[in-house]
Design a protein around this motif. Structure first.
Motif, PDB file in Angstrom:
ATOM      1  N   ASN A 133      -5.090 -19.171   8.958  1.00  0.00           N
ATOM      2  CA  ASN A 133      -6.446 -19.533   9.365  1.00  0.00           C
ATOM      3  C   ASN A 133      -7.021 -18.399  10.204  1.00  0.00           C
TER       4      ASN A 133
ATOM      5  N   ARG B 106      -9.458 -19.374  13.164  1.00  0.00           N
ATOM      6  CA  ARG B 106      -8.720 -19.894  14.313  1.00  0.00           C
ATOM      7  C   ARG B 106      -8.060 -18.746  15.087  1.00  0.00           C
TER       8      ARG B 106
ATOM      9  N   LEU C  91      -9.787 -25.236  20.971  1.00  0.00           N
ATOM     10  CA  LEU C  91     -10.436 -24.455  19.929  1.00  0.00           C
ATOM     11  C   LEU C  91     -11.671 -25.181  19.401  1.00  0.00           C
TER      12      LEU C  91
ATOM     13  N   THR D  28     -12.884 -24.280  13.545  1.00  0.00           N
ATOM     14  CA  THR D  28     -11.816 -23.337  13.207  1.00  0.00           C
ATOM     15  C   THR D  28     -10.820 -23.921  12.219  1.00  0.00           C
TER      16      THR D  28
END
Length: 446
Positions: free
Chosen positions: A217, A220, A417, A421
């Motif tokens: 990811n 992220r 986060l 994300t």
């Protein structure tokens, strides 16, 4: 085990039961992770064809029962086995599990058929044997006459000072996913030498390196790097490798790497901080990354070659035995590796040896606030080796370092986060994953 239908016996009694057999043979079935990866990439038919020498003749598909998948998924996610239904997220990975189960069971069955008068002790992980699934399921299906002569054991570390009582065993069983998983619990104490710790660390991160090529990811990863105060330029240099970032902080803030300098990245992992360091030194400098993990070093070297960074190389090495001459590097960075160093003093002394006079080190590592972790809770291997924060400065000063600064201004362990994300790729291996034994870490944030 202290639950209905199970027994708790001392280890000596268990050994006596094994001595009653005419002979005890140990065999370990093995199937390379290569075929499991091929199954995930190319599908079942291609993997079965490649692994045909390991499998029973005419194996055309991998079949597993729904309870085994339920057990398998609960071990990954930490979900209580008896509560809720499993998600379908890990169906693909489960096929890889079945491939290994079938291969191991076939090997064991072949050995049993060749030694009909022997008794066997089969060693395998919980995912292969718990609840008589996986390997024992297939062995006993082919040899039903062995069912009344067989027993299943699961093991558990027991490092408390008191002996494991039947009541405590029952509590362990009921508070985990092991209820009715086996006929016995083998409770044992674990002591590790420094070399054994290093071997465990290397094995853990070799598994990470094996899946580092899989897409992660990126959004992220970039959010985490931004939170840790990596510059926009650093994040751009990290590029698509950012999702292989493994650090606990940002060593570049204090390292202040300059063009032309020689830099050592200790515990380089998959190379993200080394790529950033190599960008900062420019082609007239040099960056060397060292790590215990062969697979991570191999991956990092492939990425360096792809990036055409000829002044960057990665080698397998121990931070306590760095293969460089005295006073040979200008700057040393490390991001998270010192969390796992079993002998902090020896490791820092080796850094001092290879650092030139007037050189700089910038080390990011997690630390403890008190001299020991709370008892009665299981902690990851890395946390068992954390140094107390107040010991860092005096240790470095004793070794000869000067101008020592311990910066804990950005030391929170949890970062919220942004929702956009997204999620992690479940096929990529993580060291702790969703191990339910470490779920209590979610409550720690400093």
């Amino acid at each position: 085990m202290g639950t209905e239908g199970h027994d708790l016996v001392p280890y000596e009694s268990f050994l006596e039961k094994t001595r009653q057999s005419s002979s005890v043979s140990l065999h370990a079935g093995f199937l390379s992770r290569t075929y499991a990866r091929q199954l995930m990439k190319e599908g079942e038919t291609a993997a079965l064809q490649s692994a045909r020498l390991w499998l029973p003749p005419n194996t055309t598909q991998l079949q597993g029962n729904e309870f085994h998948y339920n057990l398998f998924e609960s071990m990954i996610t930490g979900r209580n086995l008896a509560e809720d239904a499993p998600s379908d997220t890990f169906r693909g990975i489960f096929q890889a599990q079945l491939l290994k189960d079938v291969a191991m069971a076939h090997r064991i069955n072949t050995i049993i058929e060749g030694h009909p008068d022997d008794r066997f002790l089969v060693l395998a992980g919980n995912g292969h044997v718990s609840h008589y699934q996986g390997v024992p399921e297939r062995v006993l299906a082919q040899h039903p006459d062995l069912i009344p002569q067989s027993c299943l054991i699961v093991s558990r570390v027991w490092n408390e000072t008191t002996l494991l009582s039947e009541a405590t065993a029952a509590q362990i069983v009921s508070s985990s996913s092991y209820e009715n998983a086996a006929d016995y619990i083998l409770a044992y104490q674990e002591t590790r030498t420094e070399e054994a710790v290093k071997k465990d660390v290397a094995e853990m991160y070799n598994q990470v390196g094996d899946t580092a090529h899989l897409e992660g990811n990126l959004m992220r990863a970039r959010a985490i790097l931004k939170y840790l105060e990596y510059t926009d330029d650093d994040i751009a240099v990290a590029g698509r490798d950012a999702y292989n970032y493994q650090g606990v902080g940002n060593p570049h803030k204090h390292a202040q790497i300059q063009p032309g300098e020689r830099v050592l990245d200790v515990g380089c992992g998959l190379g993200v901080d080394s790529f950033i360091a190599a960008h900062r030194t420019g082609p007239h400098g040099q960056v060397i990354g060292i790590d215990l993990s062969h697979s991570e070093v191999e991956h990092a070297n492939r990425r360096a070659q792809s990036r055409e960074m000829k002044h960057l190389e990665f080698i397998v090495a121990d931070m306590e035995h760095i293969p460089l001459p005295d006073a040979s590097v200008d700057v040393i960075v490390s991001n998270g590796a010192f969390c796992l160093a079993p002998n902090k003093k020896k490791a820092f002394a080796e850094l001092f040896r290879v650092l030139r006079p007037g050189g700089r080190i910038s080390i990011c590592t997690s630390t403890l606030r008190s001299h020991q972790l709370p008892e009665g809770v299981q902690w990851p291997l890395c946390m068992e080796m954390f140094i107390v924060k107040d010991q860092l400065g005096p240790l470095c000063a004793e070794l000869g370092f000067e101008n020592i600064v311990v910066d804990d201004s950005n030391s929170k362990m949890v970062y919220e986060l942004p929702e956009e994300t997204g999620t992690l790729n479940p096929d990529r291996h993580r060291v702790h994953g969703n191990n339910p034994a470490f779920r209590h870490l979610e409550e720690i944030n400093e």
